[in-house]
Each structure stands twice: as C-alpha cells, then as structure tokens.
Design a protein around this motif. Structure first.
Motif, PDB file in Angstrom:
ATOM      1  N   UNK A  31     -22.509  45.484  26.371  1.00  0.00           N
ATOM      2  CA  UNK A  31     -23.556  44.686  26.983  1.00  0.00           C
ATOM      3  C   UNK A  31     -23.946  45.228  28.357  1.00  0.00           C
ATOM      4  N   UNK A  32     -25.171  44.916  28.779  1.00  0.00           N
ATOM      5  CA  UNK A  32     -25.539  44.993  30.188  1.00  0.00           C
ATOM      6  C   UNK A  32     -25.568  43.552  30.676  1.00  0.00           C
ATOM      7  N   UNK A  33     -24.688  43.247  31.610  1.00  0.00           N
ATOM      8  CA  UNK A  33     -24.543  41.883  32.121  1.00  0.00           C
ATOM      9  C   UNK A  33     -25.162  41.825  33.508  1.00  0.00           C
ATOM     10  N   UNK A  34     -26.145  40.962  33.691  1.00  0.00           N
ATOM     11  CA  UNK A  34     -26.809  40.825  34.978  1.00  0.00           C
ATOM     12  C   UNK A  34     -26.264  39.655  35.761  1.00  0.00           C
ATOM     13  N   UNK A  35     -25.820  39.916  36.989  1.00  0.00           N
ATOM     14  CA  UNK A  35     -25.258  38.898  37.873  1.00  0.00           C
ATOM     15  C   UNK A  35     -26.272  38.680  38.977  1.00  0.00           C
ATOM     16  N   UNK A  36     -26.967  37.558  38.924  1.00  0.00           N
ATOM     17  CA  UNK A  36     -28.145  37.331  39.744  1.00  0.00           C
ATOM     18  C   UNK A  36     -27.852  36.319  40.843  1.00  0.00           C
ATOM     19  N   UNK A  37     -28.268  36.623  42.057  1.00  0.00           N
ATOM     20  CA  UNK A  37     -28.069  35.681  43.151  1.00  0.00           C
ATOM     21  C   UNK A  37     -28.472  36.302  44.469  1.00  0.00           C
ATOM     22  N   UNK A  38     -28.723  35.452  45.458  1.00  0.00           N
ATOM     23  CA  UNK A  38     -29.119  35.959  46.762  1.00  0.00           C
ATOM     24  C   UNK A  38     -27.895  36.429  47.544  1.00  0.00           C
ATOM     25  N   UNK A  39     -28.135  37.083  48.668  1.00  0.00           N
ATOM     26  CA  UNK A  39     -27.033  37.521  49.517  1.00  0.00           C
ATOM     27  C   UNK A  39     -26.187  36.324  49.918  1.00  0.00           C
ATOM     28  N   UNK A  40     -24.867  36.502  49.856  1.00  0.00           N
ATOM     29  CA  UNK A  40     -23.960  35.426  50.237  1.00  0.00           C
ATOM     30  C   UNK A  40     -23.604  34.482  49.109  1.00  0.00           C
ATOM     31  N   UNK A  41     -24.119  34.754  47.898  1.00  0.00           N
ATOM     32  CA  UNK A  41     -23.828  33.850  46.782  1.00  0.00           C
ATOM     33  C   UNK A  41     -22.453  34.080  46.163  1.00  0.00           C
ATOM     34  N   UNK A  42     -21.843  35.240  46.449  1.00  0.00           N
ATOM     35  CA  UNK A  42     -20.519  35.543  45.908  1.00  0.00           C
ATOM     36  C   UNK A  42     -20.495  36.685  44.915  1.00  0.00           C
ATOM     37  N   UNK A  43     -21.635  37.345  44.710  1.00  0.00           N
ATOM     38  CA  UNK A  43     -21.702  38.412  43.718  1.00  0.00           C
ATOM     39  C   UNK A  43     -20.781  39.584  44.066  1.00  0.00           C
ATOM     40  N   UNK A  44     -20.930  40.104  45.277  1.00  0.00           N
ATOM     41  CA  UNK A  44     -20.147  41.282  45.661  1.00  0.00           C
ATOM     42  C   UNK A  44     -18.664  40.961  45.731  1.00  0.00           C
ATOM     43  N   UNK A  45     -18.319  39.773  46.191  1.00  0.00           N
ATOM     44  CA  UNK A  45     -16.909  39.373  46.214  1.00  0.00           C
ATOM     45  C   UNK A  45     -16.334  39.370  44.805  1.00  0.00           C
ATOM     46  N   UNK A  46     -17.109  38.898  43.842  1.00  0.00           N
ATOM     47  CA  UNK A  46     -16.664  38.909  42.445  1.00  0.00           C
ATOM     48  C   UNK A  46     -16.417  40.337  41.970  1.00  0.00           C
ATOM     49  N   UNK A  47     -17.358  41.234  42.260  1.00  0.00           N
ATOM     50  CA  UNK A  47     -17.199  42.633  41.853  1.00  0.00           C
ATOM     51  C   UNK A  47     -15.961  43.248  42.488  1.00  0.00           C
ATOM     52  N   UNK A  48     -15.728  42.954  43.744  1.00  0.00           N
ATOM     53  CA  UNK A  48     -14.564  43.526  44.429  1.00  0.00           C
ATOM     54  C   UNK A  48     -13.259  43.036  43.818  1.00  0.00           C
ATOM     55  N   UNK A  49     -13.224  41.804  43.346  1.00  0.00           N
ATOM     56  CA  UNK A  49     -12.022  41.322  42.653  1.00  0.00           C
ATOM     57  C   UNK A  49     -11.870  41.991  41.296  1.00  0.00           C
ATOM     58  N   UNK A  50     -12.953  42.109  40.553  1.00  0.00           N
ATOM     59  CA  UNK A  50     -12.875  42.691  39.213  1.00  0.00           C
ATOM     60  C   UNK A  50     -12.538  44.173  39.247  1.00  0.00           C
ATOM     61  N   UNK A  51     -12.835  44.844  40.361  1.00  0.00           N
ATOM     62  CA  UNK A  51     -12.545  46.278  40.481  1.00  0.00           C
ATOM     63  C   UNK A  51     -11.273  46.542  41.286  1.00  0.00           C
ATOM     64  N   UNK A  52     -10.481  45.521  41.522  1.00  0.00           N
ATOM     65  CA  UNK A  52      -9.153  45.579  42.173  1.00  0.00           C
ATOM     66  C   UNK A  52      -9.222  45.864  43.663  1.00  0.00           C
ATOM     67  N   UNK A  53     -10.392  45.772  44.272  1.00  0.00           N
ATOM     68  CA  UNK A  53     -10.516  46.027  45.704  1.00  0.00           C
ATOM     69  C   UNK A  53     -10.211  44.798  46.547  1.00  0.00           C
ATOM     70  N   UNK A  54     -10.097  43.650  45.906  1.00  0.00           N
ATOM     71  CA  UNK A  54      -9.850  42.396  46.607  1.00  0.00           C
ATOM     72  C   UNK A  54      -8.984  41.521  45.712  1.00  0.00           C
ATOM     73  N   UNK A  55      -7.936  40.949  46.276  1.00  0.00           N
ATOM     74  CA  UNK A  55      -7.018  40.128  45.483  1.00  0.00           C
ATOM     75  C   UNK A  55      -7.557  38.706  45.374  1.00  0.00           C
ATOM     76  N   UNK A  56      -7.624  38.159  44.145  1.00  0.00           N
ATOM     77  CA  UNK A  56      -8.108  36.783  43.986  1.00  0.00           C
ATOM     78  C   UNK A  56      -7.178  35.767  44.647  1.00  0.00           C
ATOM     79  N   UNK A  57      -7.761  34.668  45.070  1.00  0.00           N
ATOM     80  CA  UNK A  57      -6.957  33.542  45.562  1.00  0.00           C
ATOM     81  C   UNK A  57      -6.324  32.804  44.397  1.00  0.00           C
ATOM     82  N   UNK A  58      -7.074  32.703  43.299  1.00  0.00           N
ATOM     83  CA  UNK A  58      -6.572  32.022  42.099  1.00  0.00           C
ATOM     84  C   UNK A  58      -7.348  32.529  40.895  1.00  0.00           C
ATOM     85  N   UNK A  59      -6.861  32.194  39.713  1.00  0.00           N
ATOM     86  CA  UNK A  59      -7.523  32.582  38.482  1.00  0.00           C
ATOM     87  C   UNK A  59      -7.039  33.931  37.968  1.00  0.00           C
TER      88      UNK A  59
END
Length: 329
Positions: A31-59
């Motif tokens: 799939x091509x999955x589109x993650x849509x949102x304005x700056x500050x919505x949490x998109x980049x933080x999500x990517x950083x967790x999924x790519x192991x660059x940032x440790x999740x708080x939970x989940x």
C-alpha cells in the motif's frame, strides 16, 4: 499481511504535551499510506517512533514484522527512511553517496556500485550521477534522497513530507517515482504530507491526524463519499459579512452543515447545483451577498474541514495552466 501495525502508540513530552495520543495503525503490504495533518499534529513524531528514532511512551508497533522496541537494529536494516530535511553530503557526487550508503549496509564494493547504478536509473539521475550534489536542484536532491532510502532494497519506505518546498514539476517527478516503485516493485510507502493533492493522488488509504489522534481514516474515495453532499464554498467581503451569511445559510432548507473559517463559508447539501440560485437570492435578501461561489464535489479538504473544523494550513499544489477545478465561480 501487515507491513506496519501499531496499537495504542503514544508519545508524551512531559506531563502536558501529548504529541501522539494512543493511535492504532494497520498498513497492508504493497500500500501507499497517506498520513495527513498540519504541522504539530503528530505526524513526524509517529514516523520517528516507527523508524526507531524515538522511543514510545506507551503502546506497541511492528514494522516489516519486527517489534520497533525489541528489535530496533533489525527494523533499521529492513526499512528505508527519507525525513523532512534532506541529509546529503553536498561535496560528494550522487554516485559516491549511493555507493557509500551501499557499503554502510554491508554490500561489497562491486555490489554497491551496481546498486548505485540501478537506483540512479530508477530516479532519473544517471546523467547527473558524477556531478557534486551541491549543484543539484531541490527536486534532484529529493530524488537522490529517495534513492538513498532504497539502497538496502527495503519493503517498507517512510517518506516524511517528501515534496515540501518543491516546484510543481519536481513534485510531479517525485510522485511518479513513488507510484512506479509501488506498482512495479511492491514497495510499501508510509507518506506524511500536508498536501491534499498528494494524498489524493498517491494514497490507497489515508488517515487524518489532529492533535495527536487519528480523527478519520479510509480510502480517499471513501472519505469523500462519507460527506454525502455537494460542497458550496462562498467568500464574503469580510468576517462580519461571513457571519451573517453563515446565519442565513444555517436556516436554508436542505443544508446538512455550515462551517465558517474567517470570511469563507462552506455549505454542504444534496444537489448543490439546483440550490445555487436560491442560495444567492437568500444571501442578497439578508444583506450578505457573496463575492464568489464555488460548487464542487467533496474533496479531501472538505473532509479535513468536516473532521477538524478548519482547513489544512498548507500551500496547495498549483493547478497547471489550462485546467480548471471546481465549478461555478
């Protein structure tokens, strides 16, 4: 099979900042999955967790079948990542950068050169391969960055705002290469974007992120169909006139929803074409004439406005000369 799966994925910064607030994701392979949102919505933080660059708080999250917290090194070997800022050594040539990337992934010198040549052909940079990157245009750098993300032949590639700041021609080139790689090689893409046209053009599935939460998800067609009405967008002289127009249209027969942002009012109703003349008369009678009116089928911008209460604050992709979007103006 899922290429990306997250359950209750959360990232808090201190007690007050909920950057990502317990989201669930399920992205199918290919799939091509589109993650849509304005700056500050949490998109980049999500990517950083999924790519192991940032440790999740939970989940929990799994990418390419691997747990991002328990197996981070293995995840990094399996994925490709191109973040918002292009991180290229501008003193090297495009070919040198790709060969170096291949060597860092453990390829032999010969295999790294062969892989570099393949990727330069894929992203259309063979003719510029031996020029220093500092002489590349912004679009060429983006395409080279995409090639760097593909050196290890990943099945999952994360692209974080890949076309921000590019001109329409360069943006179209990046879109084309993403489509080809997805269609011909089955690469799964996780694409974050502020461009509505980008999500509509590329994504099989879209999720809209707002204040750390997913507020809508589905295919672009499903999301637009969920509105179930035509969109009539009216622009007024000023905000006071728009408020009078909003009040008038809120009483108009058949209107499903009225949303105002500044001096613009969006009205959703069935069979909007038949209602245009009556809407104009009603506004004139109320002393709130509209300066312009656009009638169109619902767009992702309408979906975004419906679920968040505001437009996506991003520069939209310019419409090519000679084409016309929307309807009556």
């Amino acid at each position: 099979m899922l290429a990306i799966e997250a359950i209750g994925l959360t990232k808090h910064f201190g007690p007050d900042i909920r950057a990502v607030d317990g989201i669930d994701l399920a992205v199918e392979e290919g799939q091509i999955f589109g993650f849509l949102g304005q700056n500050g919505s949490g998109k980049t933080t999500t990517v950083r967790m999924l790519t192991t660059l940032l440790k999740p708080t939970a989940g929990t999250a799994r990418v390419a079948g691997l747990d991002v917290q328990r197996e981070p090194a293995a995840v990094r070997r399996r994925v490709g990542v191109a973040l918002q800022e292009v991180g290229l050594d501008e003193l090297q040539t495009g070919r040198e950068l790709l060969v170096l990337q291949g060597r860092l992934f453990g390829l032999s010198a010969a295999a790294a050169r062969e892989r570099a040549n393949q990727l330069l052909e894929v992203v259309g940079l063979s003719d510029a391969a031996d020029r220093p990157v500092q002489g590349y245009s912004g679009g060429m750098k983006r395409r080279l960055d995409l090639a760097c993300a593909l050196v290890n032949e990943p099945r999952v590639v994360f692209l974080d705002e890949p076309t921000t700041g590019l001109d329409p021609i360069s943006r179209e080139a990046v879109w084309r290469y993403v489509e080809v790689l997805n269609r011909e090689r089955g690469v799964t893409f996780f694409l974050t974007t502020q461009y509505l046209e980008e999500a509509d053009r590329l994504a099989h599935t879209v999720a809209i992120m707002e204040r750390g939460r997913i507020v809508a998800a589905g295919s672009p067609a499903e999301l637009k169909a969920s509105i179930g009405a035509d969109a009539v967008t009216l622009t007024f002289e000023d905000e006071a006139a728009a408020m009078r127009g909003e009040a008038t249209l809120g009483r108009f027969e058949g209107v499903q929803r009225v949303l105002r942002t500044g001096n613009e009012v969006a009205v959703y109703l069935a069979n909007g074409a038949a209602a245009v003349a009556a809407i104009v008369r009603a506004l004139d009678d109320a002393g709130a004439p509209a300066q312009s009116l656009v009638l169109q089928q619902p767009t992702l911008d309408d979906v975004f406005l419906q679920v968040t209460g505001h437009h996506l604050e991003a520069v939209q992709v310019p419409t090519p000369v000679g084409t016309q979007r929307g309807g009556t103006r």
